[in-house]
Design an enzyme around this catalytic site. Structure first.
Site, PDB file in Angstrom:
ATOM      1  N   ASP A 274      57.507  45.840  13.381  1.00  0.00           N
ATOM      2  CA  ASP A 274      57.217  47.256  13.635  1.00  0.00           C
ATOM      3  C   ASP A 274      56.056  47.761  12.790  1.00  0.00           C
ATOM      4  OD1 ASP A 274      60.125  46.863  14.557  1.00  0.00           O
ATOM      5  OD2 ASP A 274      59.447  48.745  15.452  1.00  0.00           O
TER       6      ASP A 274
ATOM      7  N   GLY B  51      60.984  49.093  20.976  1.00  0.00           N
ATOM      8  CA  GLY B  51      60.108  47.962  20.686  1.00  0.00           C
ATOM      9  C   GLY B  51      58.730  48.559  20.418  1.00  0.00           C
TER      10      GLY B  51
HETATM   11  O1  MRU Z   1      64.818  49.674  17.047  1.00  0.00           O
HETATM   12  P1  MRU Z   1      64.029  48.839  18.018  1.00  0.00           P
HETATM   13  O2  MRU Z   1      64.866  48.215  19.072  1.00  0.00           O
HETATM   14  O3  MRU Z   1      62.851  49.594  18.578  1.00  0.00           O
HETATM   15  O4  MRU Z   1      63.442  47.663  17.110  1.00  0.00           O
HETATM   16  C1  MRU Z   1      62.591  46.746  17.705  1.00  0.00           C
HETATM   17  C2  MRU Z   1      62.181  45.644  16.819  1.00  0.00           C
HETATM   18  O5  MRU Z   1      62.546  45.571  15.661  1.00  0.00           O
HETATM   19  C3  MRU Z   1      61.211  44.668  17.398  1.00  0.00           C
HETATM   20  O6  MRU Z   1      61.376  43.399  16.816  1.00  0.00           O
HETATM   21  C4  MRU Z   1      59.777  45.150  17.117  1.00  0.00           C
HETATM   22  O7  MRU Z   1      59.602  46.470  17.531  1.00  0.00           O
HETATM   23  C5  MRU Z   1      58.756  44.284  17.774  1.00  0.00           C
HETATM   24  S1  MRU Z   1      58.755  44.473  19.520  1.00  0.00           S
HETATM   25  C6  MRU Z   1      57.540  43.459  20.150  1.00  0.00           C
END
Ligand code: MRU
Length: 361
Positions: free
Chosen positions: A247, A57
């Site tokens: 992200d 995240g």
């Molecule tokens: O691959 P991840 O689990 O790190 O992806 C996370 C996401 O896509 C979330 O929606 C994003 O990081 C926002 S977290 C507040």
């Protein structure tokens, strides 16, 4: 772990354990079955935890990197500032290579780097202490920022609303509240009685393993759906708004988030449902003119073909395309909710205005 006996998650996603010289994380790869805290001490351990999504995240990655570079800096054994900084830069570049899409990783590491640059007259031990303070403020800021996003987001909702979310932009993806879940948690405290639909989020199941877990632990009415069911629940009129995290948001509002987000956005547009991106300004990258320049992480094929299954579910040797993120076109985004307010189309102007407010201009 028995969710019925807990009404909220009681663990810190990421914290600094100064006495142990470690970054402490809740290992998210084991959830929801096991709750295990892991201590990360070496550069390799920190890098691996980010790469393997033990801590994940965008905001949590940024905080883990800030604590991580502090722990590594603390261990650099020299009083010579030049030697210290050379080693610091090496470690910083290494951590920065763990995952490419979430801009919070480089954003947090650059903030830590700026601490050195602002304090060139200081001794190495003074710089180490300033690095610790900066890392702690990055975490504290995340909590404040998410709460603000929650307040702005809640203003867009009414009691009893149905909300759909994709992936996990929750408590577990940040330090408290999360981004997309912040309006849900604040609404929960205030008796809004939301009904939430959590996409399971193939291939790594962040929605099923993490969002469903944390929201149900908090007593939220949450229903898990497969990724290909969003049109069905939207068509039935069960969804009043979509809230997702991100992200990296480009200057024109194009938004990189977990793979599948742009499908949800397109379906929401089809049914006239507003689609909101919850974005701390740390996740907005004004140096990227559009989503085309956002680097999209490619992950191993095994995540699609065999992970989570008792046995492999695809033929040996099959070609697999496994991008971890997609970019939602800005035309599909109703609003970008930041800690300084909600940016609306046209985003180039409204996001610039958000940063003017941030700078106090
Ligand atoms: O691959 P991840 O689990 O790190 O992806 C996370 C996401 O896509 C979330 O929606 C994003 O990081 C926002 S977290 C507040």
């Amino acid at each position: 772990m028995d969710l019925s006996v807990k009404n909220r998650i009681e663990y810190e996603t990421v914290s600094l354990n100064e006495a142990e010289g470690a970054v402490e994380i809740l290992d998210q790869t084991l959830l929801p079955g096991k709750v295990r805290m892991v201590r990360l001490r070496t550069a390799r351990e920190i890098w691996e935890a980010i790469y393997q999504l033990r801590v994940r995240g965008a905001p949590a990655i940024g905080v883990a990197a800030a604590f991580g570079i502090y722990i590594l800096a603390r261990g650099i054994d020299t009083e010579d500032c030049r030697i210290f900084y050379e080693e610091f830069r090496k470690q910083k570049d290494y951590l920065n290579s763990a995952r490419p899409t979430a801009v919070n990783l480089s954003w947090a590491l650059d903030r830590m780097d700026a601490v050195y640059k602002k304090n060139t007259g200081c001794s190495v031990s003074e710089i180490k202490e300033k690095l610790r303070q900066e890392a702690v403020s990055i975490k504290e800021e995340d909590i404040r920022v998410c709460r603000k996003i929650g307040e702005y987001g809640l203003g867009l909702l009414k009691p009893g609303d149905g909300i759909l979310t994709h992936c996990n932009a929750g408590y577990l993806a940040a330090c408290r509240y999360g981004t997309a879940t912040a309006p849900i948690y604040l609404g929960q405290e205030r008796g809004y009685g939301f009904r939430v639909f959590a996409d399971e989020t193939r291939p790594l199941l962040q929605g099923a393993r993490l969002t469903a877990y944390e929201l149900s632990a908090a007593g939220v009415d949450v229903t898990l759906i497969c990724d290909n069911m969003s049109a069905t629940v939207m068509k039935k009129g069960w969804v009043n708004a979509v809230f997702v995290g991100c992200d990296r948001v480009a200057a024109n509002g194009d938004t990189a988030n977990k793979i599948g987000t742009s499908v949800v956005a397109a379906v929401a547009a089809r049914y006239g449902i507003p689609f909101y991106v919850c974005a701390p300004t740390a996740t907005i990258d004004m140096s990227m003119p559009s989503g085309e320049s956002i680097p999209v992480e490619q992950r191993p094929a095994e995540e699609v073909t065999e992970m989570w299954y008792k046995e492999r579910m695809a033929p040996e040797g099959i070609k697999v395309f496994n991008p971890a993120f997609d970019v939602t076109d800005n035309e599909l985004v109703t609003g970008i909710i930041t800690e300084y307010g909600i940016a609306e189309p046209p985003f180039r102007e409204s996001l610039e205005e958000i940063f003017r407010i941030k700078k106090g201009l």
